[in-house]
Design a protein around this motif. Structure first.
Motif, PDB file in Angstrom:
ATOM      1  N   ALA A   1      -1.367  11.352 -11.343  1.00  0.00           N
ATOM      2  CA  ALA A   1      -0.535  10.195 -10.984  1.00  0.00           C
ATOM      3  C   ALA A   1       0.754  10.631 -10.300  1.00  0.00           C
ATOM      4  CB  ALA A   1      -0.222   9.372 -12.231  1.00  0.00           C
ATOM      5  N   SER A   2       1.338  11.739 -10.739  1.00  0.00           N
ATOM      6  CA  SER A   2       2.557  12.249 -10.099  1.00  0.00           C
ATOM      7  C   SER A   2       2.290  12.637  -8.653  1.00  0.00           C
ATOM      8  CB  SER A   2       3.093  13.459 -10.875  1.00  0.00           C
ATOM      9  OG  SER A   2       3.488  13.095 -12.181  1.00  0.00           O
TER      10      SER A   2
ATOM     11  N   ALA B   1      -1.510   1.470  -8.284  1.00  0.00           N
ATOM     12  CA  ALA B   1      -1.634   2.895  -8.014  1.00  0.00           C
ATOM     13  C   ALA B   1      -2.278   3.637  -9.175  1.00  0.00           C
ATOM     14  CB  ALA B   1      -0.251   3.497  -7.725  1.00  0.00           C
ATOM     15  N   LEU B   2      -2.084   3.147 -10.402  1.00  0.00           N
ATOM     16  CA  LEU B   2      -2.648   3.802 -11.576  1.00  0.00           C
ATOM     17  C   LEU B   2      -4.041   3.291 -11.921  1.00  0.00           C
ATOM     18  CD1 LEU B   2       0.487   3.931 -13.924  1.00  0.00           C
ATOM     19  CD2 LEU B   2      -0.293   5.606 -12.231  1.00  0.00           C
ATOM     20  N   CYS B   3      -4.518   2.322 -11.155  1.00  0.00           N
ATOM     21  CA  CYS B   3      -5.838   1.735 -11.420  1.00  0.00           C
ATOM     22  C   CYS B   3      -6.773   1.862 -10.224  1.00  0.00           C
ATOM     23  CB  CYS B   3      -5.686   0.261 -11.796  1.00  0.00           C
ATOM     24  SG  CYS B   3      -4.821  -0.014 -13.333  1.00  0.00           S
TER      25      CYS B   3
ATOM     26  N   GLU C   1      -7.130   7.445   1.301  1.00  0.00           N
ATOM     27  CA  GLU C   1      -6.881   7.009  -0.080  1.00  0.00           C
ATOM     28  C   GLU C   1      -6.346   5.587  -0.155  1.00  0.00           C
ATOM     29  OE1 GLU C   1      -3.143   7.895  -2.880  1.00  0.00           O
ATOM     30  OE2 GLU C   1      -4.274   9.676  -2.270  1.00  0.00           O
ATOM     31  N   ARG C   2      -5.378   5.234   0.703  1.00  0.00           N
ATOM     32  CA  ARG C   2      -4.750   3.930   0.576  1.00  0.00           C
ATOM     33  C   ARG C   2      -5.701   2.797   0.927  1.00  0.00           C
ATOM     34  NH1 ARG C   2       0.957   5.718   3.277  1.00  0.00           N
ATOM     35  NH2 ARG C   2       1.622   7.064   1.583  1.00  0.00           N
ATOM     36  N   ASN C   3      -6.551   2.997   1.945  1.00  0.00           N
ATOM     37  CA  ASN C   3      -7.516   1.959   2.292  1.00  0.00           C
ATOM     38  C   ASN C   3      -8.528   1.754   1.171  1.00  0.00           C
ATOM     39  OD1 ASN C   3      -6.335   1.455   4.727  1.00  0.00           O
ATOM     40  ND2 ASN C   3      -7.726   2.739   5.910  1.00  0.00           N
ATOM     41  N   ARG C   4      -8.976   2.859   0.574  1.00  0.00           N
ATOM     42  CA  ARG C   4      -9.937   2.737  -0.534  1.00  0.00           C
ATOM     43  C   ARG C   4      -9.288   2.076  -1.740  1.00  0.00           C
ATOM     44  NH1 ARG C   4     -11.123   7.978   1.207  1.00  0.00           N
ATOM     45  NH2 ARG C   4     -10.021   8.879  -0.564  1.00  0.00           N
ATOM     46  N   ALA C   5      -8.024   2.448  -2.015  1.00  0.00           N
ATOM     47  CA  ALA C   5      -7.317   1.856  -3.145  1.00  0.00           C
ATOM     48  C   ALA C   5      -7.099   0.358  -2.921  1.00  0.00           C
ATOM     49  CB  ALA C   5      -5.976   2.550  -3.351  1.00  0.00           C
ATOM     50  N   ALA C   6      -6.777  -0.019  -1.678  1.00  0.00           N
ATOM     51  CA  ALA C   6      -6.546  -1.431  -1.380  1.00  0.00           C
ATOM     52  C   ALA C   6      -7.827  -2.229  -1.559  1.00  0.00           C
ATOM     53  CB  ALA C   6      -6.010  -1.586   0.039  1.00  0.00           C
ATOM     54  N   ALA C   7      -8.947  -1.660  -1.113  1.00  0.00           N
ATOM     55  CA  ALA C   7     -10.222  -2.358  -1.266  1.00  0.00           C
ATOM     56  C   ALA C   7     -10.610  -2.481  -2.729  1.00  0.00           C
ATOM     57  CB  ALA C   7     -11.310  -1.620  -0.484  1.00  0.00           C
ATOM     58  N   ALA C   8     -10.381  -1.409  -3.490  1.00  0.00           N
ATOM     59  CA  ALA C   8     -10.706  -1.453  -4.919  1.00  0.00           C
ATOM     60  C   ALA C   8      -9.882  -2.515  -5.620  1.00  0.00           C
ATOM     61  CB  ALA C   8     -10.467  -0.086  -5.553  1.00  0.00           C
ATOM     62  N   SER C   9      -8.652  -2.684  -5.194  1.00  0.00           N
ATOM     63  CA  SER C   9      -7.762  -3.616  -5.875  1.00  0.00           C
ATOM     64  C   SER C   9      -8.186  -5.070  -5.689  1.00  0.00           C
ATOM     65  CB  SER C   9      -6.331  -3.436  -5.368  1.00  0.00           C
ATOM     66  OG  SER C   9      -6.212  -3.880  -4.036  1.00  0.00           O
TER      67      SER C   9
ATOM     68  N   SER D   1       0.803  -1.224   0.000  1.00  0.00           N
ATOM     69  CA  SER D   1       0.000   0.000   0.000  1.00  0.00           C
ATOM     70  C   SER D   1       0.835   1.271   0.000  1.00  0.00           C
ATOM     71  CB  SER D   1      -0.937   0.010   1.221  1.00  0.00           C
ATOM     72  OG  SER D   1      -0.170  -0.046   2.418  1.00  0.00           O
ATOM     73  N   ASP D   2       2.138   1.153   0.309  1.00  0.00           N
ATOM     74  CA  ASP D   2       2.983   2.344   0.392  1.00  0.00           C
ATOM     75  C   ASP D   2       4.041   2.383  -0.715  1.00  0.00           C
ATOM     76  OD1 ASP D   2       3.493   4.758   1.547  1.00  0.00           O
ATOM     77  OD2 ASP D   2       4.795   4.008   3.126  1.00  0.00           O
ATOM     78  N   ILE D   3       3.832   1.584  -1.780  1.00  0.00           N
ATOM     79  CA  ILE D   3       4.769   1.550  -2.899  1.00  0.00           C
ATOM     80  C   ILE D   3       4.057   1.985  -4.174  1.00  0.00           C
ATOM     81  CG2 ILE D   3       6.150   0.056  -4.396  1.00  0.00           C
ATOM     82  CD1 ILE D   3       6.920  -1.569  -1.991  1.00  0.00           C
ATOM     83  N   PHE D   4       4.664   2.901  -4.882  1.00  0.00           N
ATOM     84  CA  PHE D   4       4.179   3.326  -6.192  1.00  0.00           C
ATOM     85  C   PHE D   4       4.974   2.541  -7.238  1.00  0.00           C
ATOM     86  CE2 PHE D   4       3.998   5.958  -9.985  1.00  0.00           C
ATOM     87  CZ  PHE D   4       2.682   6.402  -9.992  1.00  0.00           C
ATOM     88  N   TYR D   5       4.279   1.681  -7.993  1.00  0.00           N
ATOM     89  CA  TYR D   5       4.945   0.734  -8.887  1.00  0.00           C
ATOM     90  C   TYR D   5       4.675   1.060 -10.345  1.00  0.00           C
ATOM     91  CZ  TYR D   5       5.923  -3.719 -11.259  1.00  0.00           C
ATOM     92  OH  TYR D   5       6.398  -4.681 -12.114  1.00  0.00           O
ATOM     93  N   LEU D   6       5.729   0.964 -11.165  1.00  0.00           N
ATOM     94  CA  LEU D   6       5.608   1.149 -12.612  1.00  0.00           C
ATOM     95  C   LEU D   6       6.193  -0.060 -13.320  1.00  0.00           C
ATOM     96  CD1 LEU D   6       6.651   4.903 -13.021  1.00  0.00           C
ATOM     97  CD2 LEU D   6       4.347   3.958 -13.201  1.00  0.00           C
TER      98      LEU D   6
END
Length: 449
Positions: A231-232, A183-185, A203-211, A107-112
């Motif tokens: 995204a930046s 992170a981009l999705c 944001e991170r909890n919502r992003a984790a749930a969405a994922s 949850s704390d890593i921005f990956y590309l």
């Protein structure tokens, strides 16, 4: 009297070619000037990247003279290490998508995923066509380093110089494998993602749930154009940035980035048995490996077999690993070698080692992903980058696919690489097919701390 021909008519084809090469060199210089935008300087604060979103300026934390970077606190109040960024160096079909997803789930890593793809395709389609191979390699590596420096500073706009067609108002539909990055999705980058029933808590909890419902193809269909400015901003709010690439041949090629204290960059070099790499490439890229496939299916070696790619792969692996394992001063605290076979057999143990090296904890989402993606019956669907599989069985499944003659050729070409990385060679068909005995020796490759 006949008039002399105009001077322009007397130019030879060689002069024209020189003019074309010169113009393309100017073009690349212009691209570098374009992406080397000045950035704001800010002091390191409790939260990484103390810059406001929406300003259009990038902010790179920088230490003052004699100032040491402070450790931060996570949401639970525990001390955590200073922000660090990680580059996964690998070769095609070595398991890099798998290790990339181990980082992507955090949850704390921005990956590309493979952002350097755009540099390669852009430059190969233009200036590299009129340059000799050595100059072309130097040009590519220079552009790779420039872009990586920008991306590790969360300047995703630097990609715009290479994406085709060019983004409009900093938005694009053409980022390569955008769907491979959570992170981009996820919110807020993907505003279209459903939020019903998602937990509160930021944001991170919502992003984790969405994922939990996230799939790469669905992300691309539902999220629409990627706003690079947004995204930046998300990138700057993450504690770590991870980038995976198969386009940098050796760790020495990124030495300048490793020695830049502003980036605090670390490298994971992922290696795999070259025999397994070949078997995977034959299945994944049948058009490029047609002669190899004919040999495997018929048992007869074609006269037009090209093994140069194998020599290049093993040479790159050998030189890069030799550099890392020699422990030069510029790699201290910044280098870790990981064998795919070890990761596949003991995924949680190796993931723990990777996260300790990065200076982060192995959170629940990573553990859950490991459980769900290393005990499957096989690859999910026919997608060449699928990661759902029985990872331990997959690691040495190549032994049931290649003929013994093919394996002997690989062993001849890659002898030194196999020895250095701890892979046993086989001397008979029986030894090759006996998958109950691993060909990956028990070796311990500790991070260079």
């Amino acid at each position: 009297m006949s008039r002399a021909k105009p001077a322009a008519m007397q130019c030879s084809w060689k002069a024209v070619l020189l003019l074309v090469a010169a113009s393309l060199a100017v073009q690349y210089t212009a691209i570098r000037t374009f992406i080397a935008k000045p950035f704001a300087i800010c002091r390191v604060a409790k939260q990484r990247g103390g810059c406001e979103l929406g300003t259009g300026a990038s902010c790179q934390p920088r230490l003052g003279d004699g100032e040491e970077e402070e450790e931060e606190e996570d949401s639970g109040g525990a001390r955590r290490h200073p922000a660090s960024h990680i580059l996964v160096l690998a070769t095609t079909r070595s398991g890099s998508s798998f290790i990339g997803q181990l980082l992507n789930q955090h949850s704390d890593i921005f990956y590309l995923f493979e952002p350097l793809y755009h540099v390669q395709t852009s430059l190969i389609n233009t200036s590299l066509r009129v340059r000799p191979p050595i100059d072309g390699r130097r040009l590519l590596l220079g552009a790779y380093r420039d872009l990586l420096r920008g991306l590790f500073s969360c300047r995703l706009h630097d990609l715009e110089a290479y994406i085709r067609p060019a983004p409009e108002q900093h938005s694009t539909q053409r980022l390569f494998r955008r769907g491979a990055s959570k992170a981009l999705c996820s919110p807020p980058v993907c505003a279209a993602w459903p939020t019903d029933g998602q937990p509160e808590g930021g944001e991170r909890n919502r992003a984790a749930a969405a994922s939990e419902r996230w799939e790469e193809g669905e992300c691309v269909r539902r999220c629409g154009a990627l706003n690079l400015t947004l995204a930046s901003g998300v990138c700057r709010r993450r504690h770590h940035i991870a980038i995976k690439t198969v386009r940098v041949p050796e760790v020495g090629d990124v030495r300048a980035l490793l020695e830049d204290p502003r980036l605090n960059m670390k490298v994971i070099q992922l290696v795999r048995d070259p025999r397994a790499i070949l078997a995977s490439r034959i299945d994944t890229f049948p058009d490029s490996f047609r002669a190899w496939k004919v040999w495997r299916n018929s048992g007869r070696r074609p006269y037009n077999l090209d093994a140069s790619h194998l020599s290049a792969t093993c040479g790159d692996l050998l030189r890069s690993a030799a550099t890392g394992l020699a422990r030069p001063h510029w790699l201290k605290g910044r280098y870790m070698l990981v064998r795919y076979e070890d990761l596949a057999r003991r995924p949680e143990e190796k993931a723990q080692e990777i996260y300790r090296f990065l200076g982060a904890s192995l959170d629940a989402s990573v553990r859950r992903w490991i459980l769900n993606n290393t005990r499957g019956a096989g690859a999910s669907g026919n997608h060449k980058y699928a990661t759902v599989r029985d990872s331990a069985a997959t690691a040495e499944g190549w032994r049931l696919k290649l003929t013994f003659d093919m394996v002997e050729l690989v062993q001849d070409i890659c002898n030194l690489t196999l020895v250095q990385l701890g892979y046993r060679m086989v001397s008979s068909v029986e030894e090759l097919r006996n998958v109950s005995v691993s060909l990956a020796e028990d070796r311990t490759f500790l991070p260079y701390l």
